[in-house]
Design a protein around this motif. Structure first.
Motif, PDB file in Angstrom:
ATOM      1  N   LEU A 147       5.922   6.007  -9.860  1.00  0.00           N
ATOM      2  CA  LEU A 147       4.485   6.172  -9.647  1.00  0.00           C
ATOM      3  C   LEU A 147       4.167   6.215  -8.157  1.00  0.00           C
ATOM      4  CD1 LEU A 147       1.930   6.326 -11.465  1.00  0.00           C
ATOM      5  CD2 LEU A 147       1.580   3.895 -10.962  1.00  0.00           C
ATOM      6  N   GLN A 148       3.397   7.235  -7.764  1.00  0.00           N
ATOM      7  CA  GLN A 148       3.023   7.395  -6.372  1.00  0.00           C
ATOM      8  C   GLN A 148       1.534   7.174  -6.134  1.00  0.00           C
ATOM      9  OE1 GLN A 148       4.387  11.323  -5.353  1.00  0.00           O
ATOM     10  NE2 GLN A 148       6.546  10.753  -5.455  1.00  0.00           N
TER      11      GLN A 148
ATOM     12  N   LEU B  12       3.495   1.996   0.534  1.00  0.00           N
ATOM     13  CA  LEU B  12       2.074   2.321   0.606  1.00  0.00           C
ATOM     14  C   LEU B  12       1.727   3.024   1.915  1.00  0.00           C
ATOM     15  CD1 LEU B  12      -0.565   1.909  -1.031  1.00  0.00           C
ATOM     16  CD2 LEU B  12      -1.022  -0.075   0.432  1.00  0.00           C
ATOM     17  N   ARG B  13       1.031   4.156   1.784  1.00  0.00           N
ATOM     18  CA  ARG B  13       0.584   4.920   2.951  1.00  0.00           C
ATOM     19  C   ARG B  13      -0.937   5.039   3.018  1.00  0.00           C
ATOM     20  NH1 ARG B  13       4.905   3.783   3.750  1.00  0.00           N
ATOM     21  NH2 ARG B  13       6.740   5.023   4.297  1.00  0.00           N
ATOM     22  N   SER B  14      -1.592   5.032   1.866  1.00  0.00           N
ATOM     23  CA  SER B  14      -3.036   5.256   1.823  1.00  0.00           C
ATOM     24  C   SER B  14      -3.680   4.244   0.883  1.00  0.00           C
ATOM     25  CB  SER B  14      -3.344   6.677   1.356  1.00  0.00           C
ATOM     26  OG  SER B  14      -4.723   6.890   1.234  1.00  0.00           O
ATOM     27  N   LEU B  15      -4.741   3.589   1.355  1.00  0.00           N
ATOM     28  CA  LEU B  15      -5.474   2.609   0.557  1.00  0.00           C
ATOM     29  C   LEU B  15      -6.954   2.933   0.642  1.00  0.00           C
ATOM     30  CD1 LEU B  15      -5.637   0.029  -1.120  1.00  0.00           C
ATOM     31  CD2 LEU B  15      -5.571  -1.282   1.012  1.00  0.00           C
ATOM     32  N   CYS B  16      -7.571   3.225  -0.507  1.00  0.00           N
ATOM     33  CA  CYS B  16      -8.976   3.642  -0.547  1.00  0.00           C
ATOM     34  C   CYS B  16      -9.770   2.685  -1.427  1.00  0.00           C
ATOM     35  CB  CYS B  16      -9.102   5.064  -1.088  1.00  0.00           C
ATOM     36  SG  CYS B  16      -8.294   6.306  -0.060  1.00  0.00           S
TER      37      CYS B  16
ATOM     38  N   LEU C 106       4.763   3.215  -5.034  1.00  0.00           N
ATOM     39  CA  LEU C 106       3.369   3.614  -4.861  1.00  0.00           C
ATOM     40  C   LEU C 106       3.065   3.927  -3.398  1.00  0.00           C
ATOM     41  CD1 LEU C 106       1.005   3.782  -6.940  1.00  0.00           C
ATOM     42  CD2 LEU C 106       0.148   1.665  -5.930  1.00  0.00           C
ATOM     43  N   THR C 107       2.516   5.136  -3.161  1.00  0.00           N
ATOM     44  CA  THR C 107       2.127   5.535  -1.802  1.00  0.00           C
ATOM     45  C   THR C 107       0.626   5.558  -1.609  1.00  0.00           C
ATOM     46  OG1 THR C 107       2.144   7.891  -2.386  1.00  0.00           O
ATOM     47  CG2 THR C 107       4.203   6.943  -1.536  1.00  0.00           C
TER      48      THR C 107
ATOM     49  N   THR D 249      -1.125   4.926   6.865  1.00  0.00           N
ATOM     50  CA  THR D 249      -1.693   5.981   7.711  1.00  0.00           C
ATOM     51  C   THR D 249      -3.178   6.207   7.458  1.00  0.00           C
ATOM     52  OG1 THR D 249      -1.064   7.679   6.110  1.00  0.00           O
ATOM     53  CG2 THR D 249       0.518   7.162   7.853  1.00  0.00           C
ATOM     54  N   HIS D 250      -3.704   5.704   6.317  1.00  0.00           N
ATOM     55  CA  HIS D 250      -5.111   5.944   6.000  1.00  0.00           C
ATOM     56  C   HIS D 250      -5.685   4.754   5.250  1.00  0.00           C
ATOM     57  CE1 HIS D 250      -8.382   7.502   3.282  1.00  0.00           C
ATOM     58  NE2 HIS D 250      -8.833   7.825   4.461  1.00  0.00           N
ATOM     59  N   PHE D 251      -6.861   4.309   5.686  1.00  0.00           N
ATOM     60  CA  PHE D 251      -7.581   3.245   4.988  1.00  0.00           C
ATOM     61  C   PHE D 251      -9.049   3.624   4.930  1.00  0.00           C
ATOM     62  CE2 PHE D 251     -10.247  -0.609   5.332  1.00  0.00           C
ATOM     63  CZ  PHE D 251      -9.974  -1.144   4.084  1.00  0.00           C
TER      64      PHE D 251
END
Length: 417
Positions: A277-278, A332-336, A301-302, A362-364
């Motif tokens: 799962l990504q 993890l790379r992106s958390l929204c 998970l990314t 890289t992104h929040f």
């Protein structure tokens, strides 16, 4: 005059009428032929290269591909011989179709449409679906008066579906929000599609209780969504069906805007499937302190998207991100966190976690709902926003290359003085 003579005269008159009709029909055909030839001569499209003329035809397609006589593509072939050749030699013109019923003569129409689409994958939006060439399918079901208690054939008449890769089911129950389908019914319908199905989206699917269905493995499925608030979906679907599925290759999972599945059942699903799962999207509030149990089962998970999380969930999530950078969501790379309504976001904890993960994330995004802002303060929040020293610290993360969106759709906290 005798009856025999009258009958003979009537036969002669009828024969003459039939002959005149045949002459009239031939004349009309000749007129159409001459008109098409004149159109060919005067038509500038006929002097264009085929690649250009076919692209012009494709641009004529309506936004919703209804098969109507006054819409492209059906409108195009009767114009002239050249347009017929172009239209019938452009399979992409026939790649989409909306069908609301099986009207009389539709079988022949359907076969003609398939022939014109030829090798091109089809996107078909059906109420009464059928055919084998379908690659992408959207089913729209309406709950009509008098149909209560009747289970429709979920994929009735579709045949073997040996090419189907994408399935979306949209349900409109007239406000009742309950359909007579059962878990067994849905699982058995998906079982037919298991060899080829790659994407599946279920909208407004609320199921009646039933005996547990046979367990189902969908080996190729990579994306499963139970509604999507990003597309304006408010009701979602019954995601408890995950209890009966194994998805060993799923990459993207979107839970319902109104989740039905429990944390324990979701964990059991993840343990059973062991998917790579990504992307995980949770589109509504959930039990606060148990989500980390599930997240530890998906180290691949990314991207994680949480809608309207509770404050205690946020506190624990970011504390774990900071404390276990190599064990908890290491990829993890992106958390929204879109549209959250937390009145006092844990900015210190959030910053600490992001600073620990600065070489990884890289992104929040953290966007508060607009309703918590006061017009009397010129758009400034009366809810605590990051204090000045934290805004400076967040800007340093941006300078290091991290993409941050903190505020609302119209107000960026990081731009405040």
């Amino acid at each position: 005059m005798s009856i025999i003579e009258d009958l003979a005269r009537l036969l002669v008159i009828s024969t003459e009428i039939d002959m005149q009709r045949a002459v009239l029909k031939k004349s009309e055909n000749d007129r159409r032929l001459v008109q098409r030839q004149l159109n060919d001569v005067r038509d500038p499209v006929s002097r264009l290269p085929f690649q250009i003329s076919s692209q012009i035809f494709i641009q004529c397609l309506p936004p919703v591909p209804h098969p109507r006589a006054h819409n492209a593509p059906i409108l195009l072939p009767p114009v002239c011989n050249t347009w017929t050749d172009i239209a019938l030699s452009t399979p992409a013109l026939w790649a989409e179709i909306v069908v609301f019923s099986r009207a009389e003569g539709f079988k022949e129409f359907w076969q003609t449409w398939l022939q014109r689409a030829r090798y091109h994958p089809l996107s078909i939006f059906l109420h009464r679906p059928f055919g084998d060439q379908i690659q992408k399918l959207e089913l729209h079901y309406l709950s009509e008066a008098g149909n209560d208690g009747v289970i429709p054939d979920f994929l009735g008449g579709l045949g073997p579906l040996s090419h189907l890769e994408s399935l979306s089911v949209f349900l409109d129950s007239g406000g009742n929000m309950l359909f007579p389908w059962t878990y067994v019914h849905i699982v058995e319908a998906l079982r037919r599609l298991a060899p080829t199905l790659v994407e599946c989206t279920l909208h407004r699917l609320l199921l009646n209780a039933s005996d547990p269905p046979r367990h189902l493995v969908l080996p190729r499925l990579r994306q499963l969504s139970f509604g999507d608030r990003r597309d304006g979906e408010e009701f979602g679907s019954d995601d408890r069906i995950l209890k009966y599925l194994s998805l060993p290759n799923v990459r993207t999972l979107t839970l319902s805007p109104r989740p039905h599945i429990t944390v324990a059942d979701l964990c059991a699903f993840l343990e059973r499937s062991s998917p790579p799962l990504q992307e995980l999207i949770i589109t509504d509030r959930w039990p606060p302190l148990r989500l980390d149990t599930c997240l530890r089962l998906v180290p691949t998970l990314t991207r994680l998207e949480l809608w309207d999380p509770r404050i205690d969930l946020l506190e624990k999530l970011f504390a774990d991100l900071a404390e276990y950078p190599s064990d908890f969501l290491p990829a993890l790379r992106s958390l929204c966190i879109p549209r959250h309504s937390v009145y006092e976001p844990p900015w210190e904890t959030i910053y600490h976690a992001l600073s620990v993960r600065r070489t990884q994330v890289t992104h929040f995004q953290a966007t508060q709902t607009q309703s918590i802002y006061s017009a009397a303060t010129n758009g400034r929040s009366w809810v605590p926003e990051p204090r000045p020293h934290l805004r400076v610290a967040f800007r340093e993360l941006v300078a290091d290359g991290m993409e941050l969106n903190i505020g609302t759709e119209v107000l960026d906290f990081l731009l405040l003085d």
